[in-house]
Design a protein around this motif. Structure first.
Motif, PDB file in Angstrom:
ATOM      1  N   LEU A 101       9.385  10.512 -20.310  1.00 28.46           N
ATOM      2  CA  LEU A 101       9.498  11.825 -19.680  1.00 28.46           C
ATOM      3  C   LEU A 101       8.155  12.547 -19.700  1.00 28.46           C
ATOM      4  O   LEU A 101       7.348  12.354 -20.613  1.00 28.46           O
ATOM      5  N   GLN A 102       7.942  13.361 -18.681  1.00 26.32           N
ATOM      6  CA  GLN A 102       6.737  14.189 -18.667  1.00 26.32           C
ATOM      7  C   GLN A 102       6.812  15.178 -19.822  1.00 26.32           C
ATOM      8  O   GLN A 102       7.883  15.686 -20.153  1.00 26.32           O
ATOM      9  N   PRO A 103       5.677  15.467 -20.433  1.00 22.17           N
ATOM     10  CA  PRO A 103       5.684  16.465 -21.512  1.00 22.17           C
ATOM     11  C   PRO A 103       6.160  17.826 -20.982  1.00 22.17           C
ATOM     12  O   PRO A 103       5.745  18.262 -19.911  1.00 22.17           O
ATOM     13  N   LEU A 104       7.038  18.464 -21.710  1.00 23.41           N
ATOM     14  CA  LEU A 104       7.584  19.769 -21.337  1.00 23.41           C
ATOM     15  C   LEU A 104       7.016  20.821 -22.265  1.00 23.41           C
ATOM     16  O   LEU A 104       7.027  20.647 -23.482  1.00 23.41           O
ATOM     17  N   VAL A 105       6.506  21.894 -21.695  1.00 27.66           N
ATOM     18  CA  VAL A 105       5.978  22.998 -22.485  1.00 27.66           C
ATOM     19  C   VAL A 105       6.757  24.252 -22.100  1.00 27.66           C
ATOM     20  O   VAL A 105       6.879  24.577 -20.923  1.00 27.66           O
ATOM     21  N   ILE A 106       7.285  24.923 -23.104  1.00 30.76           N
ATOM     22  CA  ILE A 106       7.973  26.191 -22.883  1.00 30.76           C
ATOM     23  C   ILE A 106       6.918  27.281 -22.975  1.00 30.76           C
ATOM     24  O   ILE A 106       6.329  27.496 -24.030  1.00 30.76           O
ATOM     25  N   ASP A 107       6.662  27.964 -21.842  1.00 33.04           N
ATOM     26  CA  ASP A 107       5.598  28.969 -21.785  1.00 33.04           C
ATOM     27  C   ASP A 107       6.059  30.344 -22.261  1.00 33.04           C
ATOM     28  O   ASP A 107       5.274  31.108 -22.797  1.00 33.04           O
ATOM     29  N   GLY A 108       7.316  30.662 -22.000  1.00 29.86           N
ATOM     30  CA  GLY A 108       7.794  31.993 -22.338  1.00 29.86           C
ATOM     31  C   GLY A 108       8.424  32.033 -23.719  1.00 29.86           C
ATOM     32  O   GLY A 108       8.418  31.065 -24.472  1.00 29.86           O
ATOM     33  N   LEU A 109       8.965  33.197 -24.014  1.00 29.61           N
ATOM     34  CA  LEU A 109       9.692  33.368 -25.270  1.00 29.61           C
ATOM     35  C   LEU A 109      11.066  32.729 -25.139  1.00 29.61           C
ATOM     36  O   LEU A 109      11.614  32.604 -24.040  1.00 29.61           O
ATOM     37  N   ILE A 110      11.646  32.350 -26.253  1.00 32.86           N
ATOM     38  CA  ILE A 110      12.969  31.734 -26.244  1.00 32.86           C
ATOM     39  C   ILE A 110      13.996  32.675 -25.609  1.00 32.86           C
ATOM     40  O   ILE A 110      14.922  32.229 -24.946  1.00 32.86           O
ATOM     41  N   GLU A 111      13.767  33.968 -25.758  1.00 31.24           N
ATOM     42  CA  GLU A 111      14.690  34.954 -25.190  1.00 31.24           C
ATOM     43  C   GLU A 111      14.631  34.986 -23.665  1.00 31.24           C
ATOM     44  O   GLU A 111      15.558  35.463 -23.002  1.00 31.24           O
ATOM     45  N   ASP A 112      13.544  34.497 -23.060  1.00 25.87           N
ATOM     46  CA  ASP A 112      13.386  34.500 -21.603  1.00 25.87           C
ATOM     47  C   ASP A 112      14.092  33.318 -20.936  1.00 25.87           C
ATOM     48  O   ASP A 112      14.239  33.301 -19.715  1.00 25.87           O
ATOM     49  N   ILE A 113      14.526  32.324 -21.707  1.00 22.80           N
ATOM     50  CA  ILE A 113      15.179  31.144 -21.144  1.00 22.80           C
ATOM     51  C   ILE A 113      16.657  31.469 -20.955  1.00 22.80           C
ATOM     52  O   ILE A 113      17.324  31.913 -21.894  1.00 22.80           O
ATOM     53  N   PRO A 114      17.198  31.235 -19.747  1.00 24.39           N
ATOM     54  CA  PRO A 114      18.628  31.495 -19.526  1.00 24.39           C
ATOM     55  C   PRO A 114      19.487  30.708 -20.511  1.00 24.39           C
ATOM     56  O   PRO A 114      19.162  29.585 -20.889  1.00 24.39           O
ATOM     57  N   GLY A 115      20.587  31.304 -20.910  1.00 25.20           N
ATOM     58  CA  GLY A 115      21.457  30.748 -21.944  1.00 25.20           C
ATOM     59  C   GLY A 115      21.944  29.342 -21.661  1.00 25.20           C
ATOM     60  O   GLY A 115      22.117  28.549 -22.587  1.00 25.20           O
ATOM     61  N   LYS A 116      22.157  28.998 -20.373  1.00 27.59           N
ATOM     62  CA  LYS A 116      22.666  27.657 -20.090  1.00 27.59           C
ATOM     63  C   LYS A 116      21.626  26.569 -20.374  1.00 27.59           C
ATOM     64  O   LYS A 116      21.961  25.388 -20.406  1.00 27.59           O
ATOM     65  N   PHE A 117      20.372  26.962 -20.609  1.00 30.28           N
ATOM     66  CA  PHE A 117      19.326  25.992 -20.937  1.00 30.28           C
ATOM     67  C   PHE A 117      19.007  25.998 -22.435  1.00 30.28           C
ATOM     68  O   PHE A 117      18.026  25.395 -22.859  1.00 30.28           O
ATOM     69  N   LEU A 118      19.844  26.673 -23.178  1.00 27.03           N
ATOM     70  CA  LEU A 118      19.685  26.701 -24.630  1.00 27.03           C
ATOM     71  C   LEU A 118      20.821  25.924 -25.274  1.00 27.03           C
ATOM     72  O   LEU A 118      21.947  25.944 -24.775  1.00 27.03           O
TER      73      LEU A 118
END
Length: 164
Positions: A111-128
């Motif tokens: 898989l391509q490396p994934l980097v989360i740029d924002g805060l955890i709070e900015d990620i929609p709940g269905k992706f947590l």
């Protein structure tokens, strides 16, 4: 009993003590038959124990020496591979064969490396993943395949030199 006989018996006993196949009861019985008084037994035990301790220390030193040598060879091997890869890229020759080996700089798999740029709070709940908040990387990857978001992105795959 003559000194040379005692020496031979001691050597035979040492061989038994070092042999992992020899049962402890056999070792004890052999020691009992060779030495009579407790003082003699104690001296015999002590000679074998001290000999083993010296061997143990030598083995420990050898393990440390071999581990240091292994680490040195690992570091040197990585340095040589990195240097070869750098030079191949510098001259633009990223794939070739010799009589002995094939050389190829290629994209890493997986898989391509994934980097989360924002805060955890900015990620929609269905992706947590429900727990202490942890990003659901698989769902985020699927989302990023469809569209861009401002809180995550995919990094390009890295490269590495393959020698076969």
């Amino acid at each position: 009993m003559k000194l040379y006989e005692l020496t031979e018996q001691y050597q035979a006993l040492c061989e038994l003590a070092y042999d992992p196949e020899i049962d402890e009861q056999v070792l004890k019985d052999t020691m009992d038959s060779l030495w009579g008084e407790i003082e003699d037994k104690a001296d015999g035990y002590a000679r074998i124990i001290l000999g083993m301790k010296a061997d143990i220390e030598k083995l420990r030193e050898e393990e440390n020496r071999l581990a240091a040598r292994r680490r040195h060879l690992e570091d040197r091997s990585k340095y040589l591979k990195d240097t070869l890869e750098f030079n191949m890229k510098e001259i633009g020759k990223t794939k070739f064969k010799t009589a002995l080996f094939s050389f190829n700089i290629q994209k890493n798999g997986g898989l391509q490396p994934l980097v989360i740029d924002g805060l955890i709070e900015d990620i929609p709940g269905k992706f947590l993943i429900p727990q202490d908040p942890v990003p659901n990387n698989e769902a985020i990857r699927n989302l990023l395949a469809e569209r861009q978001v401002d809180w995550a992105h995919l990094e390009p795959r890295g490269e590495s030199l393959r020698i076969r």
